[in-house]
Design an enzyme around this catalytic site. Structure first.
Site, mmCIF file in Angstrom:
data_model
loop_
_atom_site.group_PDB
_atom_site.id
_atom_site.type_symbol
_atom_site.label_atom_id
_atom_site.label_comp_id
_atom_site.label_asym_id
_atom_site.label_seq_id
_atom_site.Cartn_x
_atom_site.Cartn_y
_atom_site.Cartn_z
ATOM 1 N N LEU A 208 3.574 6.410 -2.041
ATOM 2 C CA LEU A 208 4.742 7.222 -2.371
ATOM 3 C C LEU A 208 4.771 7.548 -3.855
ATOM 4 C CD1 LEU A 208 5.645 6.030 0.504
ATOM 5 C CD2 LEU A 208 7.948 6.584 -0.282
ATOM 6 N N VAL B 125 0.836 -1.197 0.000
ATOM 7 C CA VAL B 125 0.000 0.000 0.000
ATOM 8 C C VAL B 125 0.875 1.252 0.000
ATOM 9 C CG1 VAL B 125 -1.708 1.333 1.301
ATOM 10 C CG2 VAL B 125 -1.967 -1.142 1.093
ATOM 11 N N CYS B 126 1.925 1.231 0.801
ATOM 12 C CA CYS B 126 2.803 2.403 0.894
ATOM 13 C C CYS B 126 3.539 2.660 -0.410
ATOM 14 C CB CYS B 126 3.786 2.229 2.045
ATOM 15 S SG CYS B 126 2.987 2.122 3.658
ATOM 16 N N THR B 127 3.849 1.601 -1.149
ATOM 17 C CA THR B 127 4.486 1.776 -2.455
ATOM 18 C C THR B 127 3.590 2.598 -3.372
ATOM 19 O OG1 THR B 127 5.729 -0.292 -2.252
ATOM 20 C CG2 THR B 127 5.385 0.557 -4.483
#
Length: 208
Positions: free
Chosen positions: A49, A44-46
């Site tokens: 960002l 999810v964080c990929t």
């Protein structure tokens, strides 16, 4: 002690993908978005960002600096950035702070004291040029953040910092604003020459 809205954002010095950052010096009179992640190479964080990298011109237009934070080290961050750029069709053009000892995460109260892992470290702070905290959000690991909403909030914060208005529910740039209660209705025409509407004595609107 937990941070509250209006508090001065705690200062820190930490390594990042763009060198050492002294946070208060780095703010340098700008608006800032500080957003944190549980660890590198998380799915999810990929996407987050990458989304922020592609939206960075919108933040630049508003004079807003963005900076990420993750509990891994700088070399790990740099490897992750390659994956982000590849999979999200972007170029990450903002620093990501390394926080392997969780010093910044603890300073900003990002980790719940009962947490058994780092998964609670998904927070957002919007910080004004005077270094005060204007917004805080914490997301669960399963839900990606909405960066369009961050821009909407920044537009509201910057507008209301300079004018005696507030923004109503779902407000977007260019829509009517609410006149703050401190202004008497009879004083509105002088302060807001574009006109106004009195819906209720306590609910008055004026064009942005």
């Amino acid at each position: 002690m937990a941070i509250r809205l209006g508090d001065t954002a705690p200062n820190f010095t930490a390594d990042s993908t763009e060198g050492s950052i002294d946070f208060h010096n780095w703010i340098d009179g700008s608006w800032v978005v500080l957003f944190s992640h549980p660890k590198d190479y998380t799915p999810v964080c990929t996407t987050e960002l990458g989304r922020l990298a592609n939206m960075k011109p919108e933040f630049d237009k508003r004079g807003v600096k963005v900076v990420g934070l993750s509990v891994d080290d700088v070399e790990s961050h740099k490897g992750w950035i390659k994956d982000i750029n590849e999979t999200q069709n972007c170029t990450v053009g903002y620093p990501i702070i390394a926080d392997p000892e969780k010093k910044v995460a603890e300073l900003y109260d990002m980790i719940h004291p009962k947490a058994l892992n780092n998964l609670t470290v998904r927070s957002i702070f919007i910080i004004a040029p005077d270094k005060t905290v204007k917004l805080m959000l914490t997301y669960p690991a399963s839900t990606g953040r909405n960066f369009d909403e961050l821009l909407r909030v920044i537009d509201s914060l910057q507008l209301t910092a300079n004018h005696q208005v507030a923004t109503p529910a779902d407000w977007k740039w260019g829509e009517d604003c609410v006149v703050v209660p401190a202004i008497k209705t009879e004083d509105i025409p002088e302060k807001f020459p574009k006109g106004h509407k009195v819906i209720k004595p306590y609910l008055r609107t004026t064009p942005q």
